[in-house]
Design a protein around this motif. Sequence first.
Motif, PDB file in Angstrom:
ATOM      1  N   GLN B 207       1.289  -1.221  -0.069  1.00  0.00           N
ATOM      2  CA  GLN B 207      -0.190  -0.110  -0.066  1.00  0.00           C
ATOM      3  C   GLN B 207       1.154   1.204  -0.183  1.00  0.00           C
ATOM      4  O   GLN B 207       1.111   2.490  -0.695  1.00  0.00           O
ATOM      5  CB  GLN B 207      -0.941  -0.475   1.430  1.00  0.00           C
ATOM      6  CG  GLN B 207      -2.030   0.725   1.668  1.00  0.00           C
ATOM      7  CD  GLN B 207      -3.265   1.275   0.438  1.00  0.00           C
ATOM      8  OE1 GLN B 207      -4.379   0.507   0.817  1.00  0.00           O
ATOM      9  NE2 GLN B 207      -2.662   1.003  -1.320  1.00  0.00           N
ATOM     10  N   PHE B 358      -4.943  -5.060   5.373  1.00  0.00           N
ATOM     11  CA  PHE B 358      -5.687  -3.921   5.492  1.00  0.00           C
ATOM     12  C   PHE B 358      -6.690  -4.253   5.794  1.00  0.00           C
ATOM     13  O   PHE B 358      -8.033  -3.370   6.425  1.00  0.00           O
ATOM     14  CB  PHE B 358      -6.073  -4.509   3.588  1.00  0.00           C
ATOM     15  CG  PHE B 358      -4.954  -3.220   2.354  1.00  0.00           C
ATOM     16  CD1 PHE B 358      -4.821  -4.209   1.568  1.00  0.00           C
ATOM     17  CD2 PHE B 358      -4.291  -2.801   2.705  1.00  0.00           C
ATOM     18  CE1 PHE B 358      -3.806  -4.096   0.300  1.00  0.00           C
ATOM     19  CE2 PHE B 358      -3.373  -2.467   2.193  1.00  0.00           C
ATOM     20  CZ  PHE B 358      -3.613  -3.123   0.418  1.00  0.00           C
ATOM     21  N   ASP B 437     -10.791  -5.300  -1.553  1.00  0.00           N
ATOM     22  CA  ASP B 437      -9.357  -4.714  -1.726  1.00  0.00           C
ATOM     23  C   ASP B 437      -9.227  -5.726  -3.165  1.00  0.00           C
ATOM     24  O   ASP B 437      -9.277  -6.740  -2.988  1.00  0.00           O
ATOM     25  CB  ASP B 437      -8.352  -4.803  -0.590  1.00  0.00           C
ATOM     26  CG  ASP B 437      -8.507  -6.631  -0.461  1.00  0.00           C
ATOM     27  OD1 ASP B 437      -7.430  -6.637   0.397  1.00  0.00           O
ATOM     28  OD2 ASP B 437      -9.113  -6.849  -0.282  1.00  0.00           O
ATOM     29  N   ASN B 504      -7.085   1.984   1.097  1.00  0.00           N
ATOM     30  CA  ASN B 504      -7.961   1.587   2.177  1.00  0.00           C
ATOM     31  C   ASN B 504      -8.431   2.397   2.797  1.00  0.00           C
ATOM     32  O   ASN B 504      -9.923   1.546   3.462  1.00  0.00           O
ATOM     33  CB  ASN B 504      -6.057   0.234   2.462  1.00  0.00           C
ATOM     34  CG  ASN B 504      -7.708  -0.877   4.291  1.00  0.00           C
ATOM     35  OD1 ASN B 504      -8.615  -0.988   3.017  1.00  0.00           O
ATOM     36  ND2 ASN B 504      -6.930  -0.317   4.826  1.00  0.00           N
TER      37      ASN B 504
END
Lengths: 135, 518
Positions: B207, B358, B437, B504
């Motif tokens: 991420q 996440f 996700d 996220n």
Amino acid sequence: MDAYASTSAANEMIGLGLGITPSGDDILIGFLAGLYSMAGHRKGALDFIHAFGNTLLRVSKETNDISQTYIRHAVKGEFSSSISALIKVINNGDEGRLITITKDVMGVGHSSGMDSITGLLIGLAVWGVGSFYSN
Amino acid sequence: MAIAQRLIKNLYRDSVSLMQFSNKLRVLDGIRQASAVMATENNIALLVEAGLLLLTMPASPNDLLIVVDGKDCASVEVALDQGEEMLRARSTELRESGNQSSPPRSIEMGLASMPSANFALISTPGEYAAAEARKALQLGLHVMMFSDNVCIEEEIQLKRYAREHNLLVMGPDCGTAIINGVSLGFANVVRRGNIGVVAASGTGLQQVTCLIDRFGGGITQALGTGGHDLKSEVGGITMLQGIEALATDSKSKVILLVSKPPSPDVMKKVLEKAEQSGKPVVAIFIGADPVSVTHGNILGVKTLEDAAVAAVKLSKGQKVAKFSNTLPTKYAALAKPSAKKLGKTQKYVRALFSGGTFCYENLLLMSEELGGVYSNIPLKKEYKLKDVWRSQEHTAIDLGDDLFTQGRPHPMIDFRLRNERIIQEAKDPSTGVILLDVVLGHGSNMDPAGELVPTILQAQKIAAKAKRNVVFVGFVCGTDTDPQNLARQEDMLRESGVVLTESNAQAARLAAAIVSGR
């Protein structure tokens, strides 16, 4: 010999893996080679090999004809020329030629040779290094 | 994803040819995996277990079984046809001329054929991984251990040895790293720049690096420490070495640390090391209060997104503004119309994750807005799902957890389980928002949007039949240089009705805002 254990062990390996002679078969054949190398003329050892050989013959129906043929011969103590040469070198304690002959076996097929050696090492270890001199 | 097989009766080809055959099929368009094995009972059982064969089939051990796994039916059929032709052709045509020397079978042999290598990646079952890592370290190589299920005592021994010899052990249980621009494991292709990252979390690393890329920055190195490095017993050995390495790396101007909060004694050591680096350090300890971290050259932040924003600003010599910790206006504006679509019964968010971190960040943020959120990895014991296969009220699940992945590929690769769960949630009248996700990069599925879209459309149909609208919220973690086409992935998802955010954190806040705004 624990018949049940040896049958289920052989059953798990037979016909398993990549190659025209699946890896599991090559390991079992190498294992027999290892056992023969260490058995000498000791009756107990030869009886074991005989019993295990019968198990293998039964179980070998689950693999292809080529492997079955190799297994049939291995049970009788007959191995490919490269493996026979390796057994000889081990029996004679010929350290000088050990590496060369081992490399020859390793080069066989894609993984056949390596798998056979894996089985061989396990077979050699069954009765331990010292046991060849006892009994 | 499609799998198909073909049985060729009574065909013998030697092992070397079979290996080369597999290699040739794998490079065909759309093909992920291809194998040719003798059709013995044991091999068939193995293929069924691996998900490459759906049913056992009547076959003789003398038959040759080809299995192909690829992106769709058309490409696997083409591959099978070509494969069968290749095999039936004279076997001499398959052999490649030249050197038949045996391929390396050990790290030592590998090093002999590539003496300039200084790094080994180990991905074996856990019980063998430590021994292989030790061999590599003794040969002077740095090590990345993808393998997990290595016991903590072994990890400690390996890391102490490595530290004494100035080597790095990334792992065990390290699935992600980017070294000198090379993506390892589950990792994205990220712009090179001047931010150095050390992360104890794989998806956390993904991420932050993807957002750094999106926000116009770049990375020098992204080092993984493995999931257990920051435990008291291990003491953060790899994280500390990582910080030191980036501190002395002239190309790294900013250091970014990513993990869950370590134990206090380890936290102290990490912050001290970070302070000694003399460089700006951004630290995201997911779940810790940023205020407790911020000190001197260290900036604590609350979310992975904030970490990326801060790192990019600092890397460009800009000041970092205070973070608002709220949903940006562009998304707040989307919340209302989505909320209007929901019926009286549709009260809950169902967040279905492929990335564990996440899920964790989502739980933290959604709990702040919505109260308790149930999970298989809950923040508090009382919110543990009674049955992980059934959602309760607000639910966020990590589908990468062992419970779900026994005998299956990871959900970043294999979407079957998540797709089934999406349909299940759509059938539930209390589901308002489904959150997903979507992770790109090397190691991930070649077309995640392609896997999800048919299911999303089907889910919407099912809900529509019952006179409901289910709102889909999602985000894509990826870059435009990833092997999957980022723009196309996002377009496909948007076209199927998914409301996409950039991160996220934003997805979590948006989902919460939608159900709250009903």
